[in-house]
Design a protein around this motif. Structure first.
Motif, PDB file in Angstrom:
ATOM      1  N   TYR A 501      24.683-120.484  18.559  1.00  0.00           N
ATOM      2  CA  TYR A 501      24.538-121.649  19.437  1.00  0.00           C
ATOM      3  C   TYR A 501      23.257-121.472  20.250  1.00  0.00           C
ATOM      4  CZ  TYR A 501      25.033-124.691  23.470  1.00  0.00           C
ATOM      5  OH  TYR A 501      24.802-125.615  24.452  1.00  0.00           O
ATOM      6  N   TYR A 515      31.619-125.465  18.218  1.00  0.00           N
ATOM      7  CA  TYR A 515      32.116-125.053  16.907  1.00  0.00           C
ATOM      8  C   TYR A 515      33.424-124.310  17.127  1.00  0.00           C
ATOM      9  CZ  TYR A 515      30.209-120.574  18.400  1.00  0.00           C
ATOM     10  OH  TYR A 515      29.936-119.437  19.119  1.00  0.00           O
ATOM     11  N   ALA A 655      27.787-124.180   5.316  1.00  0.00           N
ATOM     12  CA  ALA A 655      26.941-124.224   6.519  1.00  0.00           C
ATOM     13  C   ALA A 655      27.224-125.522   7.253  1.00  0.00           C
ATOM     14  CB  ALA A 655      25.466-124.116   6.142  1.00  0.00           C
ATOM     15  N   HIS A 657      26.769-127.667  10.686  1.00  0.00           N
ATOM     16  CA  HIS A 657      25.775-127.676  11.751  1.00  0.00           C
ATOM     17  C   HIS A 657      25.774-129.015  12.475  1.00  0.00           C
ATOM     18  CE1 HIS A 657      23.069-130.332   9.463  1.00  0.00           C
ATOM     19  NE2 HIS A 657      23.536-129.687   8.404  1.00  0.00           N
ATOM     20  N   THR A 658      25.250-129.003  13.694  1.00  0.00           N
ATOM     21  CA  THR A 658      25.031-130.255  14.416  1.00  0.00           C
ATOM     22  C   THR A 658      23.637-130.786  14.074  1.00  0.00           C
ATOM     23  OG1 THR A 658      24.233-129.009  16.335  1.00  0.00           O
ATOM     24  CG2 THR A 658      26.561-129.579  16.304  1.00  0.00           C
ATOM     25  N   LEU A 661      19.957-129.149  14.501  1.00  0.00           N
ATOM     26  CA  LEU A 661      19.332-128.172  13.609  1.00  0.00           C
ATOM     27  C   LEU A 661      18.213-128.798  12.790  1.00  0.00           C
ATOM     28  CD1 LEU A 661      19.577-125.230  12.501  1.00  0.00           C
ATOM     29  CD2 LEU A 661      21.032-126.168  10.704  1.00  0.00           C
ATOM     30  N   CYS A 692      22.542-116.430   9.423  1.00  0.00           N
ATOM     31  CA  CYS A 692      22.778-117.480  10.422  1.00  0.00           C
ATOM     32  C   CYS A 692      21.665-117.479  11.472  1.00  0.00           C
ATOM     33  CB  CYS A 692      24.136-117.260  11.075  1.00  0.00           C
ATOM     34  SG  CYS A 692      24.668-118.601  12.157  1.00  0.00           S
ATOM     35  N   ILE A 696      18.539-120.399  12.178  1.00  0.00           N
ATOM     36  CA  ILE A 696      18.267-120.953  13.515  1.00  0.00           C
ATOM     37  C   ILE A 696      16.825-120.686  13.919  1.00  0.00           C
ATOM     38  CG2 ILE A 696      18.753-120.628  15.971  1.00  0.00           C
ATOM     39  CD1 ILE A 696      20.876-122.278  14.826  1.00  0.00           C
ATOM     40  N   VAL A 708      21.936-126.948  19.548  1.00  0.00           N
ATOM     41  CA  VAL A 708      22.109-126.625  18.137  1.00  0.00           C
ATOM     42  C   VAL A 708      23.315-125.703  17.987  1.00  0.00           C
ATOM     43  CG1 VAL A 708      21.103-125.575  16.087  1.00  0.00           C
ATOM     44  CG2 VAL A 708      19.649-126.834  17.670  1.00  0.00           C
ATOM     45  N   LEU A 710      25.465-123.840  14.735  1.00  0.00           N
ATOM     46  CA  LEU A 710      25.516-123.555  13.306  1.00  0.00           C
ATOM     47  C   LEU A 710      26.676-122.611  13.044  1.00  0.00           C
ATOM     48  CD1 LEU A 710      24.368-123.608  10.412  1.00  0.00           C
ATOM     49  CD2 LEU A 710      22.852-121.722  11.077  1.00  0.00           C
TER      50      LEU A 710
END
Length: 846
Positions: A501, A515, A655, A657-658, A661, A692, A696, A708, A710
């Motif tokens: 994050y 998440y 994966a 993600h928001t 990303l 990960c 990022i 962000v 992930l």
């Protein structure tokens, strides 16, 4: 023809040999006429002799003749411009020089020399007059020969160093000004000598002998000197001191740079470092920005002084009154820059830490103490309390008690540095002090520098105060958000998981990305990523409510699209009850991706509400994107949510993600964003945690414009020998066979210690299915981190836990199951329901 052209060129320069002479008597009447005069004006001698001077000039100048003759009698001569009149009436501009031609004892006579102006550049002057002009000029003037050696210079040039004119003769610029960049200046001279093109307005910045500690600026102009045949003889150049103009431009440029570079974020330490970076080396050689500890916390600083003159205040209130021990005041070194580095590089030196008692600084490292201690009677503390700048042109021995906390400037062997301390004040509050230092070899700070430094610091102070005010709210939101995010993800058998994050930068503000990983029944897991619109504490609180709601709905073991449907209803209902988003409900418009993975058969089901679809990294490294139907964001209404199912091979990586990303996060840039994400996911990494973090770092700057999140999950499969299932007939006798089969499988798994409890659970669940449900009936045991017993039947009603009375004959089955297992529950499947119970493993084989 060539001779005639050379004569014309020479004639354009005023020379006595080119002048037309004539004689006047004392009354101004022509008494002698020459052929040159006849050629110039066209009068033959017979007509010219006897005319007065006024008859040889135009009507406009005739009135000046008496005044000219009067000045000749009074001053012995005259020189100037006249408009003569030719015999045909045409005016002829001429340069005239009148000098006395008297003979001893004879009458007064005047010699007049006339030179036609024509193409001539101007009035002729004698050598003595030219020497007076250039020697008395305030502008430095010099002439060098073709070898760039001085052949002449005026006295004004001596002001720039290098000695008087006679000492320069035969020397080159590097000989008389060794500290100057003579090569650059001589390069301009050579260019003029070779091309003949003059160079005007060439600016040179450096140090001259006359001011070795002061940077000076000069404007030079170069012109080639040619002989009568056009051959270059040397270079004539002028020098004008424009140091004041240069410094004014530097100040304006520094303030402009400060406006552009300081305050680009709402980070206090970064803003303080930006102030230090802007000031070095343009204004100072080293800068230290020290702030009150309360400022860094976002608290309100309090500065005061006790009646005895010492710094006073209540400890712990964040004021300057907090003592570092031994009468020292502790400040935090928020920003620093020196000639050899900055706060993040080599050469940065923190001062003695509070209470350490050490007088020497240490070289910077990642673990250096940022606290500096100033004696209570030192100028920085007085600036802190009094709010006024302090200047020392050369720091004396009285500063030995606090000089060790200042950054090194270099060149200390040449003498003490010049120091300027300016309080950091904004909105009437003092936040700290900024200390500027210059090397001993530099010009010391002056009053003009004080004004500039105060202007520079005041601009930064407003930015620091804005950052301080924002820090409190941001820290509160960050603490709230981090407390609502998972501190650690639970251990389970379905996936190997890693999460990252990264909060948004200070200008955007903290968002509501989140998440989660939620263990489900049957060794399955739910992977969730969501995003709440808005920023700040409200967004963080809304994120916490949404995450709690998702975990509650996940406990119902619903399919992904039903979880999102219930979540959508909850957000819409809450918004309606609170009056809409404008009334404070931040959840409306939130995005959420809900994924369920089953490690027994590798099936994966997912649904999305206004959220990007996940990427899948296959075991061979190929990256694909799930073709997931997009549902509307939560709470806004729209078509129903749809689930998508796919089969995942072992060691595939999901994966989630928001949209922060991706660079754009918009539909029009979806392909480009996915290409960037694909390339980042294809990078090899030894572990999922490193992969990960790598994704990022590759895709997201250190301070992104949006939050962000992930979440990466590498899928696992339970070994086939750890899962056992049986088809059971709808016959009460099957209960005993089910107990025996379960007991045998536990023995195979070396879990005989769980046989009694497991037989009891199997007996009760199978009995209920046979008694109250319909076929098909299946029993399944799953041995993972826990032992899971599942009974599937075709019924559509869920059993309820009862608390029977002592006189009741039945109703105790589920009560017994709940007492002997860790947890139990029901989940519905397309062809019926599954009742499950889970118990911890305590057998020796685990």
């Amino acid at each position: 023809m060539g001779t005639q052209n050379e004569d014309d060129v020479a004639r354009r320069r005023f020379d006595v040999a080119d002048a037309a002479p004539l004689l006047l008597d004392g009354r101004g009447v022509v008494t002698s006429w020459t052929r040159d005069a006849e050629r110039l004006l066209g009068y033959p001698a017979a007509e010219a002799v006897g005319k007065d001077l006024g008859g040889l000039v135009t009507h406009a100048d005739a009135g000046r003749v008496p005044d000219v003759l009067e000045r000749c009698r009074r001053e012995g001569g005259w020189a100037g411009l006249l408009s003569a009149r030719r015999r045909d009436g045409e005016p002829v501009p001429v340069m005239a020089r009148i000098t006395s031609a008297d003979e001893p004892g004879g009458p007064a006579r005047w010699l007049v020399l006339l030179n036609e102006m024509g193409d001539a550049p101007g009035w002729s002057m004698s050598r003595s007059m030219l020497e007076q002009m250039v020697s008395g000029s305030p502008i430095g003037i010099a002439i060098v020969d073709a070898d760039l050696r001085f052949v002449w210079s005026n006295a004004a040039l001596s002001r720039f160093g290098g000695g008087p004119p006679e000492r320069r003769l035969g020397l080159r610029l590097a000989d008389v000004q060794p500290g100057l960049d003579a090569e650059a200046v001589e390069a301009q001279m050579r260019h003029v000598l070779e091309s003949g093109e003059p160079v005007n307005g060439y600016e040179h910045v450096g140090r001259v002998r006359a001011a070795p500690h002061r940077e000076t600026a000069h404007m030079l102009s170069f012109t080639r000197l040619d002989d009568d045949h056009g051959n270059p003889m040397g270079v004539y150049y002028t020098v004008v001191d424009i140091t004041d103009l240069h410094r004014a431009r530097q100040r304006l440029a520094l303030l402009d740079q400060a406006g552009r570079r300081i305050g680009r974020s709402l980070d206090i330490v970064r803003t303080a470092q930006e102030l230090a970076d802007v000031a070095v080396p343009g204004f100072a050689d080293a800068v230290a920005v020290d702030l009150l500890e309360a400022v860094l916390r976002g608290a309100e600083p309090v500065v005061g002084q006790a009646g005895d003159g010492s710094v006073a205040g209540q400890a712990g209130d964040g004021s300057v009154a907090e003592q570092a021990g031994g009468g020292a005041v502790a400040l935090w070194r928020a920003g620093q820059r020196s000639p050899s580095g900055s706060a993040s590089g080599p050469g940065f030196r923190f001062g003695s830490s509070a209470g350490s008692g050490s007088g020497s600084g240490s070289e910077a490292s990642g673990h250096s103490d940022p606290v500096v201690a100033y004696p209570a009677d030192s100028p920085p503390v007085h600036c802190l309390v009094g709010g006024r700048a302090w200047l020392s042109e050369r720091l004396g021995p009285e500063a030995e008690s606090w000089r060790p906390v200042l950054p090194a400037v270099g060149g200390e062997h040449a003498g003490p540095p010049s120091v300027l301390v300016v309080p950091v004040r904004a909105r009437g509050t003092t936040l700290g002090v900024t200390t500027f230092l210059r090397r001993p070899t530099q010009e010391p700070f002056g009053q003009d520098d004080v004004v500039l430094a105060e202007d520079l610091v005041s601009r930064a102070a407003v930015c620091v105060d804005n950052a301080r005010r924002y820090t409190r709210e941001r820290d509160a939101a960050l603490v709230l958000q981090r407390s609502l995010l998972p501190h650690s993800l639970p251990e389970q058998d379905a996936v190997e998981v890693a999460a990252c994050y990264r909060p948004a930068d200070e200008l955007t503000g903290l968002g509501g990305d989140w998440y989660d990983l939620i263990p489900l029944s049957g060794a399955r897991v739910a992977l969730v990523v969501g995003e709440v619109p808005g920023h700040g504490i409200d967004a963080a609180a809304a994120m916490g409510r949404l995450r709690t709601a998702v975990r509650t709905l996940a406990a119902l073991d619903l399919p992904p699209h039903e979880v999102l449907a219930h979540l959508d209803d909850l957000v819409a209902r809450t918004a309606h009850e609170e009056g809409g988003p404008e009334a404070g409900t931040e959840s409306v418009g939130s995005g959420c991706l809900y994924v369920v993975y089953d490690p027994v058969d590798g099936r994966c089901a997912m649904a999305a509400a206004g959220h990007p679809a996940p990427a899948v990294v296959l075991p061979d490294g190929t990256v694909t994107f799930v073709d997931l139907p997009q549902g509307p964001p939560l709470g806004v209404g729209g078509p129903p949510f749809e689930s998508a199912e796919l089969q995942l091979a072992p060691d595939s990586t999901l994966a989630l993600h928001t949209d922060g990303l991706l660079a754009h996060g918009e539909e029009w840039a979806l392909d480009a964003d996915r290409d960037r994400l694909r390339r980042a996911l294809e990078r090899p990494a030894p572990s999922i945690d490193l992969r990960c973090r790598t994704v990022i770092d590759v895709l997201v700057p250190e301070r992104p414009h949006d939050d962000v999140a992930l979440l990466m999950a590498r899928t696992r499969r339970l070994p086939p020998d750890r899962v056992a299932d049986w088809e059971l007939p709808v016959d009460p006798a099957a209960v005993a066979e089910a107990r025996k089969a379960a007991s045998r499988r536990l023995a195979d798994w070396d879990l005989t210690e769980l046989s009694f409890t497991t037989e009891l659970v199997v007996s009760e669940l199978v009995t209920n299915a046979i008694r109250y449900a319909s076929s098909p009936i299946r029993l399944r045991l799953i041995c993972g981190r826990t032992l899971i017993c599942e009974v599937h039947d075709g019924g559509a009603t869920a059993p309820h836990l009862r608390h029977p009375r002592t006189t009741d004959e039945g109703g105790r089955g589920l009560l017994l199951v709940s007492q002997v297992t860790r947890r139990w529950g029901t989940r519905f499947v397309p062809d019926g329901k599954i009742i499950w119970a889970e118990q911890p493993l305590t057998g020796p084989g685990v």
